[in-house]
Design a protein around this motif. Structure first.
Motif, mmCIF file in Angstrom:
data_model
loop_
_atom_site.group_PDB
_atom_site.id
_atom_site.type_symbol
_atom_site.label_atom_id
_atom_site.label_comp_id
_atom_site.label_asym_id
_atom_site.label_seq_id
_atom_site.Cartn_x
_atom_site.Cartn_y
_atom_site.Cartn_z
ATOM 1 N N UNK A 280 0.844 -1.201 0.000
ATOM 2 C CA UNK A 280 0.000 0.000 0.000
ATOM 3 C C UNK A 280 0.877 1.249 0.000
ATOM 4 N N UNK A 281 1.959 1.213 0.788
ATOM 5 C CA UNK A 281 2.858 2.355 0.885
ATOM 6 C C UNK A 281 3.596 2.590 -0.432
ATOM 7 N N UNK A 282 4.145 1.532 -1.000
ATOM 8 C CA UNK A 282 4.888 1.666 -2.256
ATOM 9 C C UNK A 282 3.979 2.152 -3.375
ATOM 10 N N UNK A 283 2.785 1.605 -3.462
ATOM 11 C CA UNK A 283 1.839 2.052 -4.490
ATOM 12 C C UNK A 283 1.501 3.530 -4.309
ATOM 13 N N UNK A 284 1.317 3.941 -3.052
ATOM 14 C CA UNK A 284 0.996 5.339 -2.778
ATOM 15 C C UNK A 284 2.142 6.271 -3.123
ATOM 16 N N UNK A 285 3.369 5.875 -2.781
ATOM 17 C CA UNK A 285 4.539 6.697 -3.101
ATOM 18 C C UNK A 285 4.656 6.869 -4.610
ATOM 19 N N UNK A 286 4.506 5.779 -5.342
ATOM 20 C CA UNK A 286 4.596 5.865 -6.803
ATOM 21 C C UNK A 286 3.487 6.726 -7.395
ATOM 22 N N UNK A 287 2.344 6.728 -6.757
ATOM 23 C CA UNK A 287 1.222 7.511 -7.279
ATOM 24 C C UNK A 287 1.447 9.009 -7.088
ATOM 25 N N UNK A 288 1.935 9.408 -5.902
ATOM 26 C CA UNK A 288 2.060 10.842 -5.617
ATOM 27 C C UNK A 288 3.411 11.414 -6.035
ATOM 28 N N UNK A 289 4.435 10.544 -6.162
ATOM 29 C CA UNK A 289 5.749 10.978 -6.656
ATOM 30 C C UNK A 289 6.159 9.999 -7.757
ATOM 31 N N UNK A 290 5.688 10.216 -8.977
ATOM 32 C CA UNK A 290 5.896 9.224 -10.049
ATOM 33 C C UNK A 290 7.349 8.903 -10.363
ATOM 34 N N UNK A 291 8.272 9.840 -10.098
ATOM 35 C CA UNK A 291 9.664 9.546 -10.438
ATOM 36 C C UNK A 291 10.427 8.884 -9.291
ATOM 37 N N UNK A 292 9.751 8.561 -8.183
ATOM 38 C CA UNK A 292 10.404 7.874 -7.075
ATOM 39 C C UNK A 292 10.861 6.489 -7.512
ATOM 40 N N UNK A 293 12.013 6.071 -7.012
ATOM 41 C CA UNK A 293 12.603 4.777 -7.373
ATOM 42 C C UNK A 293 12.613 3.889 -6.133
ATOM 43 N N UNK A 294 11.968 2.729 -6.245
ATOM 44 C CA UNK A 294 11.958 1.775 -5.135
ATOM 45 C C UNK A 294 13.165 0.856 -5.297
ATOM 46 N N UNK A 295 14.042 0.861 -4.329
ATOM 47 C CA UNK A 295 15.291 0.122 -4.429
ATOM 48 C C UNK A 295 15.168 -1.293 -3.860
ATOM 49 N N UNK A 381 1.585 9.186 2.760
ATOM 50 C CA UNK A 381 1.198 9.489 1.373
ATOM 51 C C UNK A 381 0.569 10.872 1.274
ATOM 52 N N UNK A 382 -0.190 11.249 2.287
ATOM 53 C CA UNK A 382 -0.824 12.577 2.269
ATOM 54 C C UNK A 382 0.207 13.692 2.386
ATOM 55 N N UNK A 383 1.250 13.462 3.189
ATOM 56 C CA UNK A 383 2.242 14.515 3.420
ATOM 57 C C UNK A 383 3.304 14.572 2.334
ATOM 58 N N UNK A 384 3.515 13.493 1.625
ATOM 59 C CA UNK A 384 4.667 13.376 0.738
ATOM 60 C C UNK A 384 4.693 14.366 -0.427
ATOM 61 N N UNK A 385 3.587 14.628 -1.116
ATOM 62 C CA UNK A 385 3.688 15.548 -2.265
ATOM 63 C C UNK A 385 4.249 16.919 -1.914
ATOM 64 N N UNK A 386 3.731 17.526 -0.847
ATOM 65 C CA UNK A 386 4.205 18.859 -0.467
ATOM 66 C C UNK A 386 5.648 18.797 0.013
ATOM 67 N N UNK A 387 5.992 17.771 0.770
ATOM 68 C CA UNK A 387 7.370 17.604 1.246
ATOM 69 C C UNK A 387 8.322 17.428 0.071
ATOM 70 N N UNK A 388 7.932 16.604 -0.873
ATOM 71 C CA UNK A 388 8.767 16.371 -2.053
ATOM 72 C C UNK A 388 8.967 17.658 -2.844
ATOM 73 N N UNK A 389 7.902 18.406 -3.041
ATOM 74 C CA UNK A 389 8.003 19.662 -3.800
ATOM 75 C C UNK A 389 8.947 20.643 -3.114
ATOM 76 N N UNK A 390 8.831 20.762 -1.789
ATOM 77 C CA UNK A 390 9.701 21.687 -1.054
ATOM 78 C C UNK A 390 11.158 21.232 -1.111
ATOM 79 N N UNK A 391 11.387 19.930 -0.939
ATOM 80 C CA UNK A 391 12.753 19.412 -0.975
ATOM 81 C C UNK A 391 13.363 19.562 -2.358
ATOM 82 N N UNK A 392 12.564 19.355 -3.381
ATOM 83 C CA UNK A 392 13.043 19.492 -4.755
ATOM 84 C C UNK A 392 13.400 20.945 -5.063
ATOM 85 N N UNK A 393 12.545 21.856 -4.615
ATOM 86 C CA UNK A 393 12.799 23.281 -4.840
ATOM 87 C C UNK A 393 14.056 23.724 -4.100
#
Length: 409
Positions: A280-295, A381-393
């Motif tokens: 569920x977590x991996x699917x959610x991460x891929x959905x909200x951050x499509x370029x995330x790489x699962x190692x 999953x709810x927090x990740x999009x905004x966190x990712x955007x801020x970290x990327x910026x």
């Protein structure tokens, strides 16, 4: 009055909460007095508790009670195994001065091996790994067979603490056994999530610790064959088979045994539940951050990877920045990097797997455990999009500078 922050704990691979049964046992034992080495009634009662715990742990690990040597935790057990075996084998044969170990070991093994090389003249052969973090068996065989008489010990972790990748223990043991070389495995991450059978594994020594499977911090064990006598690190009363001295922590040991019992008895259903949460977590991460790489190994199962760890690279981001941004939202995880004196360093595990410095610094490890719920996953999953955007910026802004950091005064 400020209400406590709701915490989403996704760092069970670092330490997992104690199970209630272990807390109850430890609390009861803490109210009792008795040194397990004393001969009076209280001492004998404490000794009985320790030996019953030893028997239970041995049963759950497929070992004999006499093979369970209690230590302060995984780090001490690993040090006793690798240093002790090296010294004892070297004493028998001065030419036996080589250690073969994998390039993705935990620092609890990496550092003592490095110390042996720097201070005791040990020669070290490091086995490479593939892109999933699994050792390359042919390379291990080549290292051993180049001069088997010089190998004091082989050590390979059962499952990697960053990737969750399971190692081919049976193949490692088979290679070493042909030449009579003792094999040790750090099974700290595997215990509680994978079925472990020390006797059937063919290993000579194996490390486990309590706080990774629902027991207390400060207690672990080196499971080691009775006929092996590594040189002790500590000298004193010789309480643990003359291999480990120190007053025995009865409450810790009793709680360790109860946690082992609970984790092993419920392992099948617990691992299945946690594997579903991970999916569920991996699917959610891929959905909200499509370029995330699962190692690591994508396939589930005890021959492939642990069910509770998801290691993720976020291209263009700094893992440390994402960790702190998530922490500000009450979500706790870990990076794939070690921090040396406040300076972020790329994970040696990821570098060994072929990642460059940038990718190695841009990764997070999310790890689940017995208290994890769907709500925990959904909060991430709810927090990740905004966190990712801020970290990327922030990373993009940082990349416009020359990399020199100047302190304000």
């Amino acid at each position: 009055m400020t209400s406590p922050r709701r915490t989403t704990y996704l760092d069970h691979a670092a330490t997992t909460p104690m199970v209630p049964e272990a807390i109850a046992v430890m609390t009861e034992e803490l109210a009792r007095t008795g040194n397990a080495s004393s001969l009076h009634g209280s001492g004998r009662a404490a000794r009985r508790t320790v030996e019953e715990a030893r028997e239970l742990i041995a049963e759950k690990l497929g070992a004999r009670p006499s093979e369970v040597v209690f230590c302060s935790g995984g780090t001490e057990a690993n040090n006793l195994a690798i240093k002790g075996l090296y010294w004892s084998r070297l004493e028998q044969d001065p030419a036996c001065n080589r250690i073969v170990f994998s390039s993705v070991e935990h620092h609890a093994l990496l550092d003592p091996v490095t110390w042996l090389a720097a201070h005791e003249g040990a020669r070290v052969d490091t086995t490479p790994v593939d892109r999933q973090g699994r050792i390359i068996v042919d390379a291990l065989r080549e290292a051993v067979e180049s001069d088997p008489a010089s190998v004091a010990a082989v050590t390979t972790m059962w499952a990697n603490n960053e990737m969750g990748t399971v190692q081919p223990i049976a193949e490692v043991v088979a290679i070493a056994r042909e030449h009579g070389i003792p094999v040790h495995s750090d099974a700290v991450q595997a215990a509680g999530y994978l079925p472990l059978d020390f006797g059937a594994s063919g290993l000579d020594a194996m490390t486990v610790t309590a706080h990774k499977l629902g027991g207390p911090v400060g207690i672990g064990a080196l499971v080691i064959e009775r006929d092996l006598q590594p040189t002790p690190l500590l000298h004193g009363g010789g309480q643990e088979r003359d291999l480990r001295s120190g007053t025995i922590g009865v409450p810790l040991i009793a709680a360790f045994a109860k946690a082992m019992e609970v984790s092993v008895d419920h392992q099948a259903e617990s691992s299945a539940r946690i594997e579903a949460l991970r999916a569920r977590m991996v699917d959610g991460i891929r959905r909200v951050v499509p370029d995330a790489i699962i190692n690591g190994d994508p396939d589930p199962g005890p021959q492939h990877r642990l069910p509770n760890i998801a290691h993720v690279t976020f291209p263009g981001c700094e893992g440390d920045a994402m960790l702190m941004l998530l922490d500000a939202q009450g979500i706790e995880c870990s990076t794939g990097s070690a921090c040396d004196a406040g300076v972020p360093q790329p994970s040696h595990v990821l570098l060994a797997m072929g990642y460059d410095d940038v990718a190695a610094r841009g990764s997070l490890r999310f790890s689940l455990g017995h208290t994890s719920t769907e709500a925990d996953v959904d909060a991430l999953i709810a927090a990740l999009p905004a966190v990712h955007d801020r970290a990327l910026a922030a990373s993009q802004v940082r990349s416009t500078f020359d990399g020199t950091v100047r302190s304000a005064s």
